[in-house]
Scaffold this motif. Structure first.
Motif, PDB file in Angstrom:
ATOM      1  N   VAL A 129       0.860  -1.172   0.000  1.00 29.63           N
ATOM      2  CA  VAL A 129       0.000   0.000   0.000  1.00 29.63           C
ATOM      3  C   VAL A 129       0.902   1.229   0.000  1.00 29.63           C
ATOM      4  O   VAL A 129       1.760   1.376   0.878  1.00 29.63           O
ATOM      5  CB  VAL A 129      -0.914   0.033   1.239  1.00 29.63           C
ATOM      6  CG1 VAL A 129      -1.816   1.267   1.205  1.00 29.63           C
ATOM      7  CG2 VAL A 129      -1.753  -1.235   1.309  1.00 29.63           C
ATOM      8  N   ALA A 130       0.739   2.099  -0.997  1.00 30.62           N
ATOM      9  CA  ALA A 130       1.586   3.289  -1.133  1.00 30.62           C
ATOM     10  C   ALA A 130       0.730   4.537  -0.984  1.00 30.62           C
ATOM     11  O   ALA A 130      -0.336   4.647  -1.593  1.00 30.62           O
ATOM     12  CB  ALA A 130       2.303   3.292  -2.481  1.00 30.62           C
ATOM     13  N   LEU A 131       1.203   5.459  -0.167  1.00 28.14           N
ATOM     14  CA  LEU A 131       0.509   6.714   0.080  1.00 28.14           C
ATOM     15  C   LEU A 131       1.428   7.883  -0.240  1.00 28.14           C
ATOM     16  O   LEU A 131       2.587   7.907   0.199  1.00 28.14           O
ATOM     17  CB  LEU A 131       0.075   6.834   1.546  1.00 28.14           C
ATOM     18  CG  LEU A 131      -0.777   5.734   2.162  1.00 28.14           C
ATOM     19  CD1 LEU A 131      -1.044   6.062   3.626  1.00 28.14           C
ATOM     20  CD2 LEU A 131      -2.079   5.567   1.405  1.00 28.14           C
ATOM     21  N   ASP A 132       0.929   8.855  -0.992  1.00 33.07           N
ATOM     22  CA  ASP A 132       1.592  10.148  -1.132  1.00 33.07           C
ATOM     23  C   ASP A 132       0.951  11.077  -0.108  1.00 33.07           C
ATOM     24  O   ASP A 132      -0.278  11.262  -0.119  1.00 33.07           O
ATOM     25  CB  ASP A 132       1.406  10.710  -2.536  1.00 33.07           C
ATOM     26  CG  ASP A 132       2.009   9.800  -3.600  1.00 33.07           C
ATOM     27  OD1 ASP A 132       3.068   9.207  -3.338  1.00 33.07           O
ATOM     28  OD2 ASP A 132       1.402   9.681  -4.693  1.00 33.07           O
ATOM     29  N   PRO A 179       3.625  16.587   8.905  1.00 35.65           N
ATOM     30  CA  PRO A 179       4.590  17.411   9.633  1.00 35.65           C
ATOM     31  C   PRO A 179       5.998  16.836   9.518  1.00 35.65           C
ATOM     32  O   PRO A 179       6.220  15.640   9.723  1.00 35.65           O
ATOM     33  CB  PRO A 179       4.081  17.356  11.077  1.00 35.65           C
ATOM     34  CG  PRO A 179       2.638  16.999  10.964  1.00 35.65           C
ATOM     35  CD  PRO A 179       2.545  16.090   9.781  1.00 35.65           C
ATOM     36  N   GLY A 180       6.952  17.682   9.180  1.00 35.10           N
ATOM     37  CA  GLY A 180       8.345  17.290   9.149  1.00 35.10           C
ATOM     38  C   GLY A 180       8.981  17.446  10.522  1.00 35.10           C
ATOM     39  O   GLY A 180       8.325  17.871  11.494  1.00 35.10           O
ATOM     40  N   ALA A 237       5.894  13.347   1.131  1.00 39.44           N
ATOM     41  CA  ALA A 237       6.563  12.057   1.205  1.00 39.44           C
ATOM     42  C   ALA A 237       5.700  10.972   0.586  1.00 39.44           C
ATOM     43  O   ALA A 237       4.475  11.117   0.470  1.00 39.44           O
ATOM     44  CB  ALA A 237       6.881  11.694   2.654  1.00 39.44           C
ATOM     45  N   THR A 238       6.361   9.893   0.180  1.00 39.60           N
ATOM     46  CA  THR A 238       5.675   8.668  -0.221  1.00 39.60           C
ATOM     47  C   THR A 238       6.004   7.600   0.810  1.00 39.60           C
ATOM     48  O   THR A 238       7.183   7.333   1.074  1.00 39.60           O
ATOM     49  CB  THR A 238       6.118   8.207  -1.621  1.00 39.60           C
ATOM     50  OG1 THR A 238       5.762   9.212  -2.574  1.00 39.60           O
ATOM     51  CG2 THR A 238       5.439   6.898  -1.999  1.00 39.60           C
ATOM     52  N   ARG A 239       4.968   7.029   1.397  1.00 36.63           N
ATOM     53  CA  ARG A 239       5.136   6.025   2.439  1.00 36.63           C
ATOM     54  C   ARG A 239       4.573   4.690   1.943  1.00 36.63           C
ATOM     55  O   ARG A 239       3.476   4.645   1.381  1.00 36.63           O
ATOM     56  CB  ARG A 239       4.438   6.465   3.733  1.00 36.63           C
ATOM     57  CG  ARG A 239       5.015   7.755   4.289  1.00 36.63           C
ATOM     58  CD  ARG A 239       4.203   8.336   5.427  1.00 36.63           C
ATOM     59  NE  ARG A 239       4.142   7.413   6.569  1.00 36.63           N
ATOM     60  CZ  ARG A 239       3.507   7.703   7.706  1.00 36.63           C
ATOM     61  NH1 ARG A 239       2.883   8.870   7.844  1.00 36.63           N
ATOM     62  NH2 ARG A 239       3.488   6.831   8.699  1.00 36.63           N
ATOM     63  N   VAL A 273      11.021  10.957   1.363  1.00 35.93           N
ATOM     64  CA  VAL A 273      10.664  12.376   1.408  1.00 35.93           C
ATOM     65  C   VAL A 273      10.912  12.962   0.030  1.00 35.93           C
ATOM     66  O   VAL A 273      12.024  12.894  -0.504  1.00 35.93           O
ATOM     67  CB  VAL A 273      11.477  13.117   2.482  1.00 35.93           C
ATOM     68  CG1 VAL A 273      11.163  14.614   2.451  1.00 35.93           C
ATOM     69  CG2 VAL A 273      11.186  12.540   3.860  1.00 35.93           C
ATOM     70  N   THR A 274       9.875  13.535  -0.567  1.00 35.97           N
ATOM     71  CA  THR A 274       9.940  13.966  -1.963  1.00 35.97           C
ATOM     72  C   THR A 274      10.026  15.474  -2.136  1.00 35.97           C
ATOM     73  O   THR A 274      10.244  15.946  -3.255  1.00 35.97           O
ATOM     74  CB  THR A 274       8.710  13.453  -2.730  1.00 35.97           C
ATOM     75  OG1 THR A 274       7.514  13.924  -2.073  1.00 35.97           O
ATOM     76  CG2 THR A 274       8.697  11.931  -2.753  1.00 35.97           C
TER      77      THR A 274
END
Length: 270
Positions: A107-110, A114-115, A127-129, A145-146
């Motif tokens: 499962v990929a999330l864009d 908060p950094g 980010a992409t997680r 982190v994109t």
């Protein structure tokens, strides 16, 4: 919307009723009530556990009644006709989902989140997680982190208004649209075309729009009223953010607080 979920913070097993669960107040007489709700417009399907049968992935939010809203992904399957949870993964506090998909068994999330140097109120990190199912848990296996949020994050997309408020759909015709490009906004307000300035405020998601200029075409009263309401809200913009693939522009404060909700699509070529 009627399933039972486990592992959500300290809420214990919770069974939703019409997509929502409320627990007992943390203290007698307290207004702080633990709440879990299902995000209706988030839904993915794919073979997450590799058994050859598709599962569903849902998004849940857990709130203790304060400012924090903690996101969770739940993998759901069927067992003798019942929908049951097979895995759960935590996203963290106030993580905004820009896009979501299943890639193979992952499962990929864009996200916008908060950094390390951000307050929870004011996320800047893009980010992409990536998550994978492991022994009943949805485990984060990679974080990329994109970039950092800016108005450029919203460029290259035509945003179509879908809701005038969270509980009020926008009409499908005429379409109301928004484009952001190089510090300018433009689009259709239903009857007329409009344009104006767009600037970030003190944070990466603080937003100021306008003043707006528009053409002077006349349309039926109901469309003119819609146009006036839309442009007035845009010119009072205060913040922008994402909510499950949709752009949310918030305006006003207190009882006057409101949100415009847009869905993105590729810009049309003229």
């Amino acid at each position: 919307a009627g399933a039972t979920f486990t592992g959500i913070e300290d809420a214990g097993p919770v069974t939703l009723r019409s997509g929502k669960w409320e627990g007992e107040p943390f203290e007698e007489g307290s207004a702080s009530i633990p709440t879990v709700w299902l995000t209706e417009d988030f839904y993915l399907t794919g073979d997450v556990d590799g058994d050859g049968v598709d599962e569903a992935v849902a998004h849940l939010t857990y709130s203790t009644g304060g400012s924090g809203n903690f996101g969770f992904l739940a993998v759901m399957s069927r067992d003798e006709g019942k929908i049951v949870q097979t895995a759960l993964g935590a996203l963290g506090d106030r993580v905004q989902i820009r896009n979501a998909r299943i890639e193979g068994a992952n499962v990929a999330l864009d996200v916008l989140q908060p950094g390390p140097q951000d307050g929870m109120c004011c996320p800047t990190e893009l980010a992409t997680r990536t998550f994978a199912q492991r022994n009943g848990q949805l485990v984060e296996t990679a974080t990329d982190v994109t970039g950092s949020a800016s108005l450029a994050t919203l460029e290259g997309t035509e945003w179509v208004l879908r809701k005038l408020a969270w509980d009020e759909d926008a009409p499908s015709e005429p379409e109301l649209t928004l484009r952001i490009d190089s510090g300018r906004v433009s689009g259709s307000s239903g009857c007329n075309s409009y344009s104006g300035s767009a600037e970030l405020g003190e944070t990466a998601t603080a937003l100021t729009i306008g003043p707006l200029m528009s053409t002077r075409k006349a349309c039926p009263p109901e469309i003119m009223n819609l146009e006036q309401r839309y442009t007035a809200a845009l010119q009072r913009a205060g913040n922008w953010g994402f909510r499950f693939r949709r752009l949310v522009i918030s305006y006003g404060e207190g009882e006057d607080f409101g949100s415009l909700v847009f869905e993105g699509r590729e810009p049309s070529v003229k």
